[in-house]
Design a protein around this motif. Structure first.
Motif, PDB file in Angstrom:
ATOM      1  N   HIS A  88       8.953  -2.638   9.559  1.00 27.90           N
ATOM      2  CA  HIS A  88       8.156  -2.173   8.569  1.00 27.90           C
ATOM      3  C   HIS A  88       7.367  -0.916   9.046  1.00 27.90           C
ATOM      4  N   CYS A  89       7.090  -0.732  10.278  1.00 29.71           N
ATOM      5  CA  CYS A  89       6.395   0.538  10.881  1.00 29.71           C
ATOM      6  C   CYS A  89       7.466   1.781  10.948  1.00 29.71           C
ATOM      7  N   MET A  90       8.856   1.540  10.840  1.00 30.40           N
ATOM      8  CA  MET A  90       9.805   2.559  10.561  1.00 30.40           C
ATOM      9  C   MET A  90       9.815   2.803   9.309  1.00 30.40           C
ATOM     10  N   GLU A  91       9.819   1.964   8.293  1.00 25.85           N
ATOM     11  CA  GLU A  91       9.916   1.938   6.768  1.00 25.85           C
ATOM     12  C   GLU A  91       8.794   2.905   6.517  1.00 25.85           C
ATOM     13  N   LYS A 134      -4.943   6.823   2.021  1.00 33.12           N
ATOM     14  CA  LYS A 134      -3.383   6.153   1.778  1.00 33.12           C
ATOM     15  C   LYS A 134      -2.991   5.874   3.078  1.00 33.12           C
ATOM     16  N   LEU A 135      -2.794   6.807   4.077  1.00 36.90           N
ATOM     17  CA  LEU A 135      -2.009   6.639   5.465  1.00 36.90           C
ATOM     18  C   LEU A 135      -3.015   5.504   6.053  1.00 36.90           C
ATOM     19  N   ALA A 190       0.760  -1.200   0.053  1.00 37.35           N
ATOM     20  CA  ALA A 190      -0.044   0.121   0.090  1.00 37.35           C
ATOM     21  C   ALA A 190       1.047   1.157   0.089  1.00 37.35           C
ATOM     22  N   LEU A 191       2.041   1.185   0.548  1.00 39.81           N
ATOM     23  CA  LEU A 191       2.973   2.426   0.678  1.00 39.81           C
ATOM     24  C   LEU A 191       3.461   3.105  -0.605  1.00 39.81           C
ATOM     25  N   TYR A 192       3.635   1.861  -1.763  1.00 39.66           N
ATOM     26  CA  TYR A 192       4.132   2.196  -3.009  1.00 39.66           C
ATOM     27  C   TYR A 192       3.439   2.104  -4.144  1.00 39.66           C
ATOM     28  N   LEU A 193       2.180   1.566  -3.981  1.00 39.57           N
ATOM     29  CA  LEU A 193       1.139   1.622  -5.102  1.00 39.57           C
ATOM     30  C   LEU A 193       0.779   2.839  -5.774  1.00 39.57           C
ATOM     31  N   ALA A 207      -3.582  -0.012   7.995  1.00 40.17           N
ATOM     32  CA  ALA A 207      -4.400  -1.255   7.888  1.00 40.17           C
ATOM     33  C   ALA A 207      -3.314  -2.362   7.392  1.00 40.17           C
ATOM     34  N   GLU A 208      -2.720  -2.190   6.426  1.00 41.36           N
ATOM     35  CA  GLU A 208      -1.604  -3.311   6.072  1.00 41.36           C
ATOM     36  C   GLU A 208      -0.736  -3.702   6.980  1.00 41.36           C
ATOM     37  N   LEU A 209      -0.057  -2.687   7.661  1.00 37.95           N
ATOM     38  CA  LEU A 209       0.846  -2.842   8.696  1.00 37.95           C
ATOM     39  C   LEU A 209       0.039  -3.945   9.802  1.00 37.95           C
TER      40      LEU A 209
END
Length: 538
Positions: A362-365, A344-345, A322-325, A350-352
């Motif tokens: 992943h949270c940090m990314e 988006k946020l 979701a971050l990069y789509l 939600a994906e995290l």
């Protein structure tokens, strides 16, 4: 649809404009002009569809007016009124494609019949241009994938040598060359959302066809839809075309596109147009600047015409999709799509929660990418993220903002709202500055030409855009402000000076003292001299 009535006899203009049920014909606004020159000024700043003009006027006849209109716009429908059954006048009117030639005074049936004929001609012409069947055929048979991708590559900054540009333009049959071009960005407003799941491409192609129809007489038009959702048009003046003022012509044609899309496709557009620039060298740079203007000045406002003088993926532990789509967060922020950015946020969080509930990495990314997008937006607007966030910057500096998914969600949504408020404040500050400049200029130059076109040129904005900005900021139209200022200054001078009425008239911008007296009496119920003598209305 808009109409203008032109006659040097004021009572004719006032009678026809105010006493006839024009709204029943779908005519939203009726303009008044008392000379051919005044009519041309109004036509230059408003999307006029129909002209009703007297034939015999001083300085410029109705026939000369039509002839001048035809050089600028072949689609405006003209109706001639005449007090004389003159064959030569009628012949000339027909040569210039007048809809009708009526003898004064026309009956209502004659006048309404001529207007209905003009409206039918307008509808027939634009229905052909905007026909969804026609655009569907064009989409199916002539989908310009290669042409569109070439323009998208240029907008996105893909590097190509001048030789490669020339080769591809020639191979694709595109009539563009090195030289001066302009960009027009078109944003479809929310009314078109009803076509999102069915018919959106047809609407977009209809708008592209309408743009080509309106602008194609004067310039080459190359359109494409880009990833932010804008329709982007590259424009270049045709070789050997008429000598015209490019900036004002482009603004006028953009307003016509906006008006015709609203009239025939039942939706509104906002448009940003760039200054002319060297193509292809500055294509990507000018596109980025134009897109930022939607965010900085147009923002959430509607129906504006604005001129602007990554290696291989790892299979473990898995990427954050979701971050990069596309559209990415940074692209949504650049385009000023605040609701979509918030969605988006929420999708990222939600994906995290679903895939990586215990992965701090992943949270940090996600936090780093979100922060980079926020910082980039702030810097693009000439701001510092720390100044916008205040105390919220501490959570970023000590890493607390990324400590958990819930903290990331709360922090990022809060920062997004602050960014939106901060940029909205910038928009208001810019608009307030325009209002201040207009009022200062008018105050100093009330005795000169302070028409809407002159004021718009003074602040380098399109007249229609300036009118909307002024009304939004002050709640008063520019013409109402100028009229009020003139009357206030006249009252002050009548009470505090011994200047003659005709001298005061000229100092506040009325060259005809008789007209000034008429306006003053209509406003206050007494003549200027009676006001000076202390008389009041009974």
């Amino acid at each position: 649809m808009q109409m203008i009535i032109v006659d040097d006899e004021a009572h004719w203009v006032d009678n026809l404009s105010l006493t006839k049920p024009w709204h029943t014909f779908g005519i939203e606004q009726v303009h008044k002009a008392y000379s051919g020159m005044e009519a041309l000024q109004i036509i230059a700043t408003h999307p006029i569809d129909i002209v009703i003009s007297d034939v015999q006027m001083p300085e410029m006849t109705g026939i000369q007016l039509i002839e001048t209109i035809r050089k600028q716009d072949k689609r405006i429908k003209c109706i001639i009124l005449s007090g004389h059954s003159d064959f030569d006048y009628a012949k000339q009117a027909l040569q210039h494609k007048a809809v009708d030639y009526l003898l004064k005074p026309p009956t209502d049936d004659e006048l309404f019949g001529a207007v209905e004929t003009a409206i039918q001609q307008i509808n027939s012409e634009w229905e052909l241009v905007s026909s969804l069947e026609r655009t569907q055929f064009t989409l199916r048979e002539n989908l310009p994938l290669l042409k569109g991708q070439l323009l998208l590559d240029g907008l996105q900054g893909h590097r190509m040598s001048p030789e490669e540009w020339e080769r591809k333009l020639t191979n694709y049959g595109l009539p563009f060359h090195d030289g001066e071009c302009a960009l027009m960005l078109v944003r479809l407003e929310e009314e078109f959302g009803r076509f999102k799941d069915n018919g959106q491409p047809l609407i977009e192609y209809a708008i592209i066809n309408m743009a080509e129809e309106i602008m194609g007489e004067f310039m080459e038009v190359w359109g494409v839809k880009e990833e932010h959702g804008y329709l982007v048009f590259l424009l270049q003046m045709k070789a050997g075309g008429p000598a015209i003022e490019q900036e004002s012509m482009l603004e006028k044609l953009s307003s016509q596109l906006q008006n015709k899309v609203k009239q025939f496709l039942k939706g509104s557009l906002s448009i940003v147009i760039t200054a002319w620039f060297p193509f292809p060298a500055q294509l990507s740079e000018r596109f980025r600047k134009a897109a930022s203007y939607f965010r900085q000045i147009v923002g959430d406002e509607r129906e504006f015409v604005m001129r602007v003088s990554e290696g291989e993926p790892s299979t473990e532990p898995g990427p954050l999709d979701a971050l990069y789509l596309p559209p990415t967060l940074i692209h949504l922020l650049e385009a000023g799509h605040w609701d979509a950015a918030e969605a988006k946020l929420l999708a990222v969080c939600a994906e995290l929660e679903e895939k990586f509930p215990v992965s701090w990495e992943h949270c940090m990314e996600a936090g780093f990418v979100i922060t980079a997008s926020f910082t980039n937006l702030a810097h693009r607007n000439g701001l510092r993220l720390g100044n916008l966030l205040g105390a919220d910057i501490e959570a970023l500096q000590n890493g607390e903002a990324f400590a958990s998914i819930n903290k990331l969600k709360k922090w990022s949504i809060g920062v997004l709202h602050k960014l939106q408020e901060g940029t909205a404040s910038d928009v208001k500050d810019i608009r307030s500055l325009y209002v201040k400049k207009i009022q200062e200029y008018t105050d100093k130059n009330l005795h000169l030409d302070v028409s809407l076109r002159v004021l718009a040129d003074h602040v380098n904005l399109h007249p229609t855009h300036l009118s909307k900005i002024y009304k939004i900021e002050t709640g008063e139209g520019i013409s109402e402000y100028i009229s009020r200022l003139r009357m206030e200054r006249a009252c002050h001078m009548l009470k505090t000076t011994v200047k003659k009425v005709y001298e005061i008239s000229r100092e506040i911008g009325y060259m005809d003292p008789a007209y000034f007296i008429k306006v003053f009496k209509r406003q206050f119920g007494v003549t200027p001299q009676e006001y000076r003598d202390g008389k009041t209305t009974t």
